[in-house]
Design an enzyme around this catalytic site. Structure first.
Site, PDB file in Angstrom:
ATOM      1  N   LYS A   1      39.057  32.482  42.825  1.00  0.00           N
ATOM      2  CA  LYS A   1      40.125  33.195  42.113  1.00  0.00           C
ATOM      3  C   LYS A   1      41.415  32.393  42.212  1.00  0.00           C
ATOM      4  O   LYS A   1      41.906  32.131  43.313  1.00  0.00           O
ATOM      5  CB  LYS A   1      40.323  34.596  42.700  1.00  0.00           C
ATOM      6  CG  LYS A   1      41.381  35.420  41.950  1.00  0.00           C
ATOM      7  CD  LYS A   1      41.289  36.898  42.286  1.00  0.00           C
ATOM      8  CE  LYS A   1      42.308  37.718  41.532  1.00  0.00           C
ATOM      9  NZ  LYS A   1      42.119  39.172  41.716  1.00  0.00           N
TER      10      LYS A   1
ATOM     11  N   GLY B   1      46.955  42.112  33.420  1.00  0.00           N
ATOM     12  CA  GLY B   1      47.640  42.746  32.295  1.00  0.00           C
ATOM     13  C   GLY B   1      46.751  43.454  31.301  1.00  0.00           C
ATOM     14  O   GLY B   1      47.144  43.615  30.144  1.00  0.00           O
TER      15      GLY B   1
ATOM     16  N   ALA C   1      39.781  43.267  42.420  1.00  0.00           N
ATOM     17  CA  ALA C   1      40.019  43.373  43.864  1.00  0.00           C
ATOM     18  C   ALA C   1      41.406  43.964  44.100  1.00  0.00           C
ATOM     19  O   ALA C   1      42.302  43.836  43.265  1.00  0.00           O
ATOM     20  CB  ALA C   1      39.914  41.997  44.508  1.00  0.00           C
TER      21      ALA C   1
ATOM     22  N   ASN D   1      53.469  43.998  44.284  1.00  0.00           N
ATOM     23  CA  ASN D   1      52.894  44.376  45.580  1.00  0.00           C
ATOM     24  C   ASN D   1      52.974  43.207  46.548  1.00  0.00           C
ATOM     25  O   ASN D   1      52.902  42.043  46.167  1.00  0.00           O
ATOM     26  CB  ASN D   1      51.438  44.847  45.411  1.00  0.00           C
ATOM     27  CG  ASN D   1      50.434  43.747  45.671  1.00  0.00           C
ATOM     28  OD1 ASN D   1      50.137  43.397  46.814  1.00  0.00           O
ATOM     29  ND2 ASN D   1      49.915  43.155  44.603  1.00  0.00           N
TER      30      ASN D   1
ATOM     31  N   ASN E   1      50.802  36.751  49.055  1.00  0.00           N
ATOM     32  CA  ASN E   1      51.312  37.573  50.153  1.00  0.00           C
ATOM     33  C   ASN E   1      50.790  37.213  51.543  1.00  0.00           C
ATOM     34  O   ASN E   1      51.061  37.913  52.505  1.00  0.00           O
ATOM     35  CB  ASN E   1      51.032  39.054  49.864  1.00  0.00           C
ATOM     36  CG  ASN E   1      51.713  39.499  48.580  1.00  0.00           C
ATOM     37  OD1 ASN E   1      52.836  39.093  48.310  1.00  0.00           O
ATOM     38  ND2 ASN E   1      51.022  40.292  47.783  1.00  0.00           N
ATOM     39  N   THR E   2      50.020  36.130  51.664  1.00  0.00           N
ATOM     40  CA  THR E   2      49.617  35.628  52.980  1.00  0.00           C
ATOM     41  C   THR E   2      50.203  34.232  53.119  1.00  0.00           C
ATOM     42  O   THR E   2      49.883  33.357  52.311  1.00  0.00           O
ATOM     43  CB  THR E   2      48.083  35.583  53.124  1.00  0.00           C
ATOM     44  OG1 THR E   2      47.579  36.932  53.116  1.00  0.00           O
ATOM     45  CG2 THR E   2      47.664  34.928  54.427  1.00  0.00           C
TER      46      THR E   2
ATOM     47  N   PHE F   1      46.803  41.751  52.315  1.00  0.00           N
ATOM     48  CA  PHE F   1      45.396  41.835  52.755  1.00  0.00           C
ATOM     49  C   PHE F   1      45.205  42.877  53.863  1.00  0.00           C
ATOM     50  O   PHE F   1      44.550  42.618  54.879  1.00  0.00           O
ATOM     51  CB  PHE F   1      44.872  40.476  53.260  1.00  0.00           C
ATOM     52  CG  PHE F   1      44.690  39.404  52.217  1.00  0.00           C
ATOM     53  CD1 PHE F   1      44.735  39.684  50.860  1.00  0.00           C
ATOM     54  CD2 PHE F   1      44.460  38.090  52.605  1.00  0.00           C
ATOM     55  CE1 PHE F   1      44.551  38.681  49.904  1.00  0.00           C
ATOM     56  CE2 PHE F   1      44.273  37.072  51.650  1.00  0.00           C
ATOM     57  CZ  PHE F   1      44.326  37.373  50.305  1.00  0.00           C
TER      58      PHE F   1
ATOM     59  N   SER G   1      35.745  40.110  47.433  1.00  0.00           N
ATOM     60  CA  SER G   1      36.784  39.087  47.512  1.00  0.00           C
ATOM     61  C   SER G   1      37.063  38.796  48.975  1.00  0.00           C
ATOM     62  O   SER G   1      37.265  39.714  49.769  1.00  0.00           O
ATOM     63  CB  SER G   1      38.047  39.611  46.818  1.00  0.00           C
ATOM     64  OG  SER G   1      39.125  38.728  47.038  1.00  0.00           O
TER      65      SER G   1
ATOM     66  N   MET H   1      51.041  43.671  49.650  1.00  0.00           N
ATOM     67  CA  MET H   1      50.217  44.398  50.616  1.00  0.00           C
ATOM     68  C   MET H   1      49.858  43.517  51.816  1.00  0.00           C
ATOM     69  O   MET H   1      49.889  43.960  52.954  1.00  0.00           O
ATOM     70  CB  MET H   1      48.934  44.906  49.956  1.00  0.00           C
ATOM     71  CG  MET H   1      49.152  45.786  48.720  1.00  0.00           C
ATOM     72  SD  MET H   1      50.159  47.261  48.995  1.00  0.00           S
ATOM     73  CE  MET H   1      48.957  48.326  49.774  1.00  0.00           C
TER      74      MET H   1
ATOM     75  N   SER I   1      46.433  34.744  46.522  1.00  0.00           N
ATOM     76  CA  SER I   1      47.381  35.832  46.740  1.00  0.00           C
ATOM     77  C   SER I   1      48.699  35.239  47.215  1.00  0.00           C
ATOM     78  O   SER I   1      48.712  34.353  48.069  1.00  0.00           O
ATOM     79  CB  SER I   1      46.868  36.801  47.801  1.00  0.00           C
ATOM     80  OG  SER I   1      47.936  37.615  48.243  1.00  0.00           O
TER      81      SER I   1
ATOM     82  N   MET J   1      42.012  47.273  44.779  1.00  0.00           N
ATOM     83  CA  MET J   1      41.977  48.735  44.677  1.00  0.00           C
ATOM     84  C   MET J   1      41.125  49.312  45.812  1.00  0.00           C
ATOM     85  O   MET J   1      41.593  50.101  46.603  1.00  0.00           O
ATOM     86  CB  MET J   1      41.416  49.141  43.314  1.00  0.00           C
ATOM     87  CG  MET J   1      41.111  50.612  43.166  1.00  0.00           C
ATOM     88  SD  MET J   1      42.515  51.652  42.758  1.00  0.00           S
ATOM     89  CE  MET J   1      42.620  51.455  40.996  1.00  0.00           C
TER      90      MET J   1
ATOM     91  N   ASN K   1      45.268  35.802  39.584  1.00  0.00           N
ATOM     92  CA  ASN K   1      45.843  36.706  40.574  1.00  0.00           C
ATOM     93  C   ASN K   1      47.216  37.168  40.079  1.00  0.00           C
ATOM     94  O   ASN K   1      47.580  36.910  38.942  1.00  0.00           O
ATOM     95  CB  ASN K   1      45.948  35.973  41.924  1.00  0.00           C
ATOM     96  CG  ASN K   1      45.716  36.897  43.109  1.00  0.00           C
ATOM     97  OD1 ASN K   1      46.313  37.967  43.200  1.00  0.00           O
ATOM     98  ND2 ASN K   1      44.850  36.489  44.029  1.00  0.00           N
TER      99      ASN K   1
END
Length: 319
Positions: free
Chosen positions: A195, A275, A35, A84, A154-155, A88, A116, A86, A152, A37, A224
């Site tokens: 995840k 990785g 997820a 990153n 980032n949220t 979401f 996802s 981003m 994630s 990309m 993640n």
């Protein structure tokens, strides 16, 4: 010679056939696209021809959202990593469902397609369950599996959903909704994977696994991106020292460790991600217990020829 064009052609025409049956699905080989990309399902028809055995779209949220302010992605070339944040960025689940519906109608999807799902930033954490259930409902009949992204970095507040209480409530509700949607229909409920983050302590990971198994999930995705900066090249420490999740080579050892711990706890299908920069990383994740392997950052550094190399490496050795 190894011209990029020829490598691309080789990757695009030579899918490694190593079929595996998992989650009620047949995967043509064990390597998929992680997820992050193809967030918007814009390229959904392309991933099978590129040699991938599956693709995980998204992360998508119930509401469309622009994501975090730019710049929000930085390469760490010496470390072979990416940071990153981003956030979401995606057009919302209705738009993604529309694209998937068109591709399914055309019959142009050659490989299993998972989606996802995450929480919309605008939705308060205490209303997260309803937000996820919107996505589950809208994607009914379109996704081959769902991956519940609670990991994630980032949220704001999202990773708190991995705590035992909120995770139990969220996963039970998601699994229940998939069963309600499938009731009376020709197909079984869509498999729900969860995840998890690489930064969970052993105790928190054990608790998350326990409540996820209790809720009836079909499998796990590990891991993640990480908030750790371990393994970053000394010359890039300062560059790496900014908000966001780190992916790529520095994440590989921890991803293998988390995969191995999950495998000790359950025999359910397990997707290893983190990785995979070369074929040996794919082999190592398989050895740690992953049934399927996903890549993303590896494609940035190694290019599309990595797909076939990783798929061969992830295939069981011929007896």
């Amino acid at each position: 010679g190894r011209s990029p064009g020829r490598a691309l052609l080789r990757a695009a025409t030579g899918r490694v056939e190593d079929p595996v049956r998992l989650l009620g699905l047949t995967f043509p080989n064990r390597v998929g696209l992680a997820a992050g990309m193809d967030k918007d399902a814009r390229a959904v028809r392309a991933w099978g021809p590129l040699g991938l055995g599956h693709v995980e779209l998204g992360t998508v949220t119930a509401l469309p959202q622009p994501g975090n302010p730019r710049p929000r992605l930085v390469r760490l070339p010496r470390s072979r990593g990416v940071v990153n944040r981003m956030g979401f960025n995606n057009p919302g689940v209705h738009a993604v469902a529309g694209r998937l519906r068109r591709a399914r109608r055309e019959g142009s999807l050659a490989v299993p397609v998972g989606v996802s799902i995450g929480k919309s930033r605008a939705t308060p954490v205490e209303e997260a369950v309803g937000d996820y259930l919107t996505s589950v409902t809208v994607l009914h009949g379109l996704a081959d599996y769902l991956a519940v992204n609670v990991s994630s970095p980032n949220t704001p507040g999202l990773r708190g959903l991995q705590d035992a209480g909120p995770l139990a409530e969220l996963l039970a509700a998601v699994v229940r909704r998939t069963r309600e949607l499938a009731a009376g229909g020709p197909c079984p409920p869509v498999p729900v994977l969860v995840k998890l983050a690489p930064d969970l302590t052993d105790t928190a990971l054990a608790e998350a696994l326990e409540v996820a198994l209790e809720a009836g999930v079909a499998g796990f995705v590990a891991t993640n991106t990480t908030l750790s900066r371990e393994g970053v090249h000394p010359a890039e420490q300062e560059l790496a020292d900014q908000p966001g999740g780190l992916s790529g080579a520095p994440l590989a050892p921890r991803a293998r460790e988390v995969v191995a711990r999950i495998r000790e706890a359950t025999e359910l299908p397990l997707v290893g991600v983190g990785g995979v920069m070369g074929p040996e990383d794919a082999r190592a994740l398989r050895a740690a217990g992953a049934d399927l392997v996903q890549l993303y950052t590896g494609l940035v550094y190694a290019g599309p020829a990595l797909v076939a190399e990783a798929a061969r490496a992830a295939a069981p050795p011929v007896a």
